[in-house]
Design a protein around this motif. Structure first.
Motif, PDB file in Angstrom:
ATOM      1  N   MET A  32       0.783  -1.119   0.014  1.00  0.00           N
ATOM      2  CA  MET A  32       0.006  -0.030   0.056  1.00  0.00           C
ATOM      3  C   MET A  32       1.006   1.174   0.110  1.00  0.00           C
ATOM      4  SD  MET A  32      -3.105   1.011   2.610  1.00  0.00           S
ATOM      5  CE  MET A  32      -4.066  -0.452   2.189  1.00  0.00           C
ATOM      6  N   HIS A  33       0.425   2.191  -0.658  1.00  0.00           N
ATOM      7  CA  HIS A  33       1.432   3.587  -0.727  1.00  0.00           C
ATOM      8  C   HIS A  33       1.569   4.077   0.532  1.00  0.00           C
ATOM      9  CE1 HIS A  33       2.316   7.641  -1.984  1.00  0.00           C
ATOM     10  NE2 HIS A  33       2.640   6.980  -3.052  1.00  0.00           N
ATOM     11  N   PRO A  34       2.683   4.575   0.942  1.00  0.00           N
ATOM     12  CA  PRO A  34       2.859   5.186   2.015  1.00  0.00           C
ATOM     13  C   PRO A  34       2.029   6.257   2.603  1.00  0.00           C
ATOM     14  CG  PRO A  34       5.030   4.995   0.979  1.00  0.00           C
ATOM     15  CD  PRO A  34       3.750   4.617   0.214  1.00  0.00           C
ATOM     16  N   LEU A  35       1.600   7.134   1.733  1.00  0.00           N
ATOM     17  CA  LEU A  35       0.541   8.332   1.870  1.00  0.00           C
ATOM     18  C   LEU A  35      -0.663   7.593   2.357  1.00  0.00           C
ATOM     19  CD1 LEU A  35       1.883  11.234  -0.461  1.00  0.00           C
ATOM     20  CD2 LEU A  35       2.346  10.833   1.981  1.00  0.00           C
ATOM     21  N   ILE A  36      -1.139   6.774   1.742  1.00  0.00           N
ATOM     22  CA  ILE A  36      -2.306   6.031   2.101  1.00  0.00           C
ATOM     23  C   ILE A  36      -2.396   5.637   3.651  1.00  0.00           C
ATOM     24  CG2 ILE A  36      -4.172   4.344   1.531  1.00  0.00           C
ATOM     25  CD1 ILE A  36      -3.455   4.595  -1.341  1.00  0.00           C
ATOM     26  N   LEU A  37      -1.238   4.947   3.802  1.00  0.00           N
ATOM     27  CA  LEU A  37      -0.931   4.411   5.097  1.00  0.00           C
ATOM     28  C   LEU A  37      -1.107   5.584   6.294  1.00  0.00           C
ATOM     29  CD1 LEU A  37       1.569   1.511   4.621  1.00  0.00           C
ATOM     30  CD2 LEU A  37      -0.850   1.266   5.645  1.00  0.00           C
ATOM     31  N   LEU A  38      -0.473   6.588   5.684  1.00  0.00           N
ATOM     32  CA  LEU A  38      -0.707   7.606   6.684  1.00  0.00           C
ATOM     33  C   LEU A  38      -1.793   8.226   6.721  1.00  0.00           C
ATOM     34  CD1 LEU A  38       1.095   9.748   8.368  1.00  0.00           C
ATOM     35  CD2 LEU A  38       1.820  11.118   6.537  1.00  0.00           C
ATOM     36  N   LEU A  40       3.556   1.940   7.911  1.00  0.00           N
ATOM     37  CA  LEU A  40       4.155   2.677   7.318  1.00  0.00           C
ATOM     38  C   LEU A  40       5.673   2.899   7.698  1.00  0.00           C
ATOM     39  CD1 LEU A  40       4.066   5.696   5.588  1.00  0.00           C
ATOM     40  CD2 LEU A  40       3.586   6.703   7.944  1.00  0.00           C
ATOM     41  N   LEU A  41       6.046   2.791   8.891  1.00  0.00           N
ATOM     42  CA  LEU A  41       7.364   2.755   9.715  1.00  0.00           C
ATOM     43  C   LEU A  41       8.054   1.519   8.986  1.00  0.00           C
ATOM     44  CD1 LEU A  41       6.954   4.033  13.074  1.00  0.00           C
ATOM     45  CD2 LEU A  41       7.516   5.424  11.098  1.00  0.00           C
ATOM     46  N   LYS A  42       7.329   0.161   9.237  1.00  0.00           N
ATOM     47  CA  LYS A  42       8.029  -0.863   8.361  1.00  0.00           C
ATOM     48  C   LYS A  42       8.384  -0.840   7.050  1.00  0.00           C
ATOM     49  CE  LYS A  42       6.917  -5.976   7.861  1.00  0.00           C
ATOM     50  NZ  LYS A  42       6.043  -6.854   7.964  1.00  0.00           N
ATOM     51  N   VAL A  94       9.354  12.154  10.483  1.00  0.00           N
ATOM     52  CA  VAL A  94       8.497  12.848   9.494  1.00  0.00           C
ATOM     53  C   VAL A  94       7.022  12.272   9.795  1.00  0.00           C
ATOM     54  CG1 VAL A  94       8.242  13.269   7.293  1.00  0.00           C
ATOM     55  CG2 VAL A  94      10.406  13.334   7.830  1.00  0.00           C
ATOM     56  N   ALA A  95       6.989  10.876   9.840  1.00  0.00           N
ATOM     57  CA  ALA A  95       5.829  10.169   9.920  1.00  0.00           C
ATOM     58  C   ALA A  95       5.176  10.737  11.232  1.00  0.00           C
ATOM     59  CB  ALA A  95       5.969   8.640   9.921  1.00  0.00           C
ATOM     60  N   TYR A  96       5.576  10.793  12.386  1.00  0.00           N
ATOM     61  CA  TYR A  96       5.040  11.106  13.677  1.00  0.00           C
ATOM     62  C   TYR A  96       4.633  12.593  13.538  1.00  0.00           C
ATOM     63  CZ  TYR A  96       3.819  11.578  18.545  1.00  0.00           C
ATOM     64  OH  TYR A  96       3.074  11.889  19.765  1.00  0.00           O
ATOM     65  N   ALA A  97       5.674  13.637  12.872  1.00  0.00           N
ATOM     66  CA  ALA A  97       5.322  15.055  13.017  1.00  0.00           C
ATOM     67  C   ALA A  97       3.850  15.109  12.071  1.00  0.00           C
ATOM     68  CB  ALA A  97       6.463  15.659  12.182  1.00  0.00           C
ATOM     69  N   ILE A  98       3.914  14.391  10.952  1.00  0.00           N
ATOM     70  CA  ILE A  98       2.816  14.707  10.230  1.00  0.00           C
ATOM     71  C   ILE A  98       1.449  14.255  10.820  1.00  0.00           C
ATOM     72  CG2 ILE A  98       1.652  14.250   7.844  1.00  0.00           C
ATOM     73  CD1 ILE A  98       4.384  14.085   6.695  1.00  0.00           C
ATOM     74  N   MET A 139       1.402  27.196  13.123  1.00  0.00           N
ATOM     75  CA  MET A 139       3.148  27.190  13.505  1.00  0.00           C
ATOM     76  C   MET A 139       3.459  25.493  13.544  1.00  0.00           C
ATOM     77  SD  MET A 139       3.467  30.173  16.439  1.00  0.00           S
ATOM     78  CE  MET A 139       5.129  29.680  16.765  1.00  0.00           C
ATOM     79  N   ILE A 140       2.520  24.815  13.991  1.00  0.00           N
ATOM     80  CA  ILE A 140       2.806  23.218  14.002  1.00  0.00           C
ATOM     81  C   ILE A 140       3.030  22.824  12.416  1.00  0.00           C
ATOM     82  CG2 ILE A 140       1.650  21.029  14.453  1.00  0.00           C
ATOM     83  CD1 ILE A 140       0.221  22.310  16.996  1.00  0.00           C
ATOM     84  N   ILE A 141       1.995  23.100  11.709  1.00  0.00           N
ATOM     85  CA  ILE A 141       2.295  22.839  10.344  1.00  0.00           C
ATOM     86  C   ILE A 141       3.336  23.296   9.702  1.00  0.00           C
ATOM     87  CG2 ILE A 141       1.186  22.868   8.036  1.00  0.00           C
ATOM     88  CD1 ILE A 141      -1.999  23.159   9.585  1.00  0.00           C
ATOM     89  N   GLY A 142       3.849  24.533   9.877  1.00  0.00           N
ATOM     90  CA  GLY A 142       5.160  25.151   9.360  1.00  0.00           C
ATOM     91  C   GLY A 142       6.378  24.359   9.902  1.00  0.00           C
ATOM     92  N   GLY A 143       6.100  23.923  11.136  1.00  0.00           N
ATOM     93  CA  GLY A 143       7.172  22.892  11.813  1.00  0.00           C
ATOM     94  C   GLY A 143       7.336  21.693  10.868  1.00  0.00           C
ATOM     95  N   VAL A 144       6.148  20.834  10.644  1.00  0.00           N
ATOM     96  CA  VAL A 144       6.238  19.696   9.906  1.00  0.00           C
ATOM     97  C   VAL A 144       6.839  20.010   8.387  1.00  0.00           C
ATOM     98  CG1 VAL A 144       4.597  17.988   8.967  1.00  0.00           C
ATOM     99  CG2 VAL A 144       4.231  18.981  11.221  1.00  0.00           C
ATOM    100  N   LEU A 145       6.458  21.245   7.863  1.00  0.00           N
ATOM    101  CA  LEU A 145       7.040  21.386   6.615  1.00  0.00           C
ATOM    102  C   LEU A 145       8.471  21.495   6.459  1.00  0.00           C
ATOM    103  CD1 LEU A 145       4.429  23.692   5.143  1.00  0.00           C
ATOM    104  CD2 LEU A 145       4.616  21.370   4.444  1.00  0.00           C
TER     105      LEU A 145
END
Length: 108
Positions: A1-7, A50-52, A59-63, A94-100
């Motif tokens: 499965m595509h990573p973004l779908i899992l996210l 996703l992590l596997k 990045v995964a946890y931040a998003i 600011m949270i979204i900016g940090g993730v970016l």
């Protein structure tokens, strides 16, 4: 499965579970309580898959957490009569900016 779908699945599961946690009223209501357990189960299973597949954990946890925080705050304001102020909106931005910035840092 595509990573973004899992996210996306992980995010939807976590947001659904968190909102249901409020609706469960301290686990005193059965169906919202069931949704809490199932939602978090789905969220953590999708995040683990996703992590596997090699997606960077930071990045995964931040998003996952940033989108979750923003979505829960907006759902609370729109549907649960919770306050939403300009200061809160700036905090979410600011949270979204940090993730970016995390994502940009990963690509360099």
């Amino acid at each position: 499965m595509h990573p973004l779908i899992l996210l996306a699945i992980a995010i939807v599961g976590e947001v659904t579970a968190t909102v249901s946690l409020k609706l469960s009223e301290g686990f005193s209501k059965l169906w919202p309580s069931v949704v809490v357990v199932v939602g978090y189960g789905i969220a953590f299973t999708a995040l683990a898959r996703l992590l596997k597949h090699g997606f960077p954990v930071g990045v995964a946890y931040a998003i996952w957490s940033a989108v979750g925080v923003a979505a829960v705050a907006l759902i609370g304001a729109l549907f649960l009569d919770e306050p939403f102020t300009l200061t809160m909106g700036l905090g979410i931005a600011m949270i979204i900016g940090g993730v970016l910035l995390l994502e940009l840092g990963r690509s360099h």
